[in-house]
Design a protein around this motif. Structure first.
Motif, PDB file in Angstrom:
ATOM      1  N   UNK A 135       0.837  -1.195   0.000  1.00  0.00           N
ATOM      2  CA  UNK A 135       0.000   0.000   0.000  1.00  0.00           C
ATOM      3  C   UNK A 135       0.876   1.251   0.000  1.00  0.00           C
ATOM      4  N   UNK A 136       1.877   1.271   0.858  1.00  0.00           N
ATOM      5  CA  UNK A 136       2.764   2.433   0.924  1.00  0.00           C
ATOM      6  C   UNK A 136       3.481   2.641  -0.409  1.00  0.00           C
ATOM      7  N   UNK A 137       3.917   1.576  -1.026  1.00  0.00           N
ATOM      8  CA  UNK A 137       4.571   1.702  -2.333  1.00  0.00           C
ATOM      9  C   UNK A 137       3.609   2.272  -3.367  1.00  0.00           C
ATOM     10  N   UNK A 138       2.367   1.833  -3.336  1.00  0.00           N
ATOM     11  CA  UNK A 138       1.371   2.362  -4.272  1.00  0.00           C
ATOM     12  C   UNK A 138       1.155   3.853  -4.044  1.00  0.00           C
ATOM     13  N   UNK A 139       1.089   4.249  -2.788  1.00  0.00           N
ATOM     14  CA  UNK A 139       0.924   5.674  -2.476  1.00  0.00           C
ATOM     15  C   UNK A 139       2.118   6.464  -2.977  1.00  0.00           C
ATOM     16  N   UNK A 140       3.330   5.987  -2.679  1.00  0.00           N
ATOM     17  CA  UNK A 140       4.525   6.708  -3.093  1.00  0.00           C
ATOM     18  C   UNK A 140       4.656   6.781  -4.614  1.00  0.00           C
ATOM     19  N   UNK A 141       4.129   5.800  -5.302  1.00  0.00           N
ATOM     20  CA  UNK A 141       4.205   5.827  -6.768  1.00  0.00           C
ATOM     21  C   UNK A 141       3.359   6.950  -7.353  1.00  0.00           C
ATOM     22  N   UNK A 142       2.449   7.482  -6.569  1.00  0.00           N
ATOM     23  CA  UNK A 142       1.596   8.576  -7.046  1.00  0.00           C
ATOM     24  C   UNK A 142       2.102   9.952  -6.634  1.00  0.00           C
TER      25      UNK A 142
ATOM     26  N   UNK B 255       7.462  13.256  -0.644  1.00  0.00           N
ATOM     27  CA  UNK B 255       7.489  11.845  -0.273  1.00  0.00           C
ATOM     28  C   UNK B 255       7.685  11.722   1.239  1.00  0.00           C
ATOM     29  N   UNK B 256       8.567  12.536   1.777  1.00  0.00           N
ATOM     30  CA  UNK B 256       8.799  12.506   3.219  1.00  0.00           C
ATOM     31  C   UNK B 256       7.555  12.935   3.984  1.00  0.00           C
ATOM     32  N   UNK B 257       6.858  13.954   3.495  1.00  0.00           N
ATOM     33  CA  UNK B 257       5.626  14.412   4.136  1.00  0.00           C
ATOM     34  C   UNK B 257       4.558  13.318   4.103  1.00  0.00           C
ATOM     35  N   UNK B 258       4.428  12.660   2.966  1.00  0.00           N
ATOM     36  CA  UNK B 258       3.437  11.591   2.835  1.00  0.00           C
ATOM     37  C   UNK B 258       3.786  10.435   3.770  1.00  0.00           C
TER      38      UNK B 258
ATOM     39  N   UNK C   2      -3.948  12.570  -6.781  1.00  0.00           N
ATOM     40  CA  UNK C   2      -3.912  11.119  -7.031  1.00  0.00           C
ATOM     41  C   UNK C   2      -3.574  10.357  -5.760  1.00  0.00           C
ATOM     42  N   UNK C   3      -2.668  10.908  -4.970  1.00  0.00           N
ATOM     43  CA  UNK C   3      -2.300  10.283  -3.700  1.00  0.00           C
ATOM     44  C   UNK C   3      -3.477  10.320  -2.744  1.00  0.00           C
ATOM     45  N   UNK C   4      -4.150  11.457  -2.671  1.00  0.00           N
ATOM     46  CA  UNK C   4      -5.317  11.603  -1.801  1.00  0.00           C
ATOM     47  C   UNK C   4      -6.424  10.633  -2.207  1.00  0.00           C
TER      48      UNK C   4
ATOM     49  N   UNK D 190      -8.041   7.685   0.082  1.00  0.00           N
ATOM     50  CA  UNK D 190      -9.484   7.731   0.318  1.00  0.00           C
ATOM     51  C   UNK D 190     -10.172   6.435  -0.118  1.00  0.00           C
ATOM     52  N   UNK D 191      -9.768   5.902  -1.263  1.00  0.00           N
ATOM     53  CA  UNK D 191     -10.371   4.677  -1.787  1.00  0.00           C
ATOM     54  C   UNK D 191     -10.103   3.467  -0.894  1.00  0.00           C
ATOM     55  N   UNK D 192      -8.918   3.403  -0.340  1.00  0.00           N
ATOM     56  CA  UNK D 192      -8.523   2.207   0.411  1.00  0.00           C
ATOM     57  C   UNK D 192      -8.567   2.418   1.921  1.00  0.00           C
ATOM     58  N   UNK D 193      -9.209   3.466   2.356  1.00  0.00           N
ATOM     59  CA  UNK D 193      -9.223   3.814   3.764  1.00  0.00           C
ATOM     60  C   UNK D 193      -9.821   2.725   4.641  1.00  0.00           C
TER      61      UNK D 193
END
Length: 72
Positions: free
Chosen positions: A4-11, A20-23, A57-59, A63-66
């Motif tokens: 999941x984290x990798x998917x988020x970072x990819x966006x 990236x650090x903030x996310x 896109x990250x948001x 939101x989708x996978x919350x």
């Protein structure tokens, strides 16, 4: 969780290392909540913050996978 984290970072744009650090900190904050009520409130603020930073896109992914993420 790692996937999941990798998917988020990819966006997150790779040219914005500070983003990236903030996310990273944001994701830790969501999962570090002490109870389920607090865990439900934190992502709303995070999603708004990400959209304000133009990381829509990250948001959207968060939101989708919350529900799945908080169940884990």
């Amino acid at each position: 969780m790692t996937h999941f984290h990798r998917n988020v970072f990819s966006r997150v744009p790779s040219t914005k290392v500070t983003k990236v650090q903030e996310v990273t900190h944001v994701l830790k904050a969501i999962h570090a909540q002490g109870n389920s009520k607090a865990a439900q409130k934190e992502p709303d603020a995070v999603i708004e913050n990400l959209r304000a930073q133009r990381l829509t896109r990250t948001a959207e992914l968060i939101e989708e996978s919350l529900g799945e993420r908080l169940t884990y």
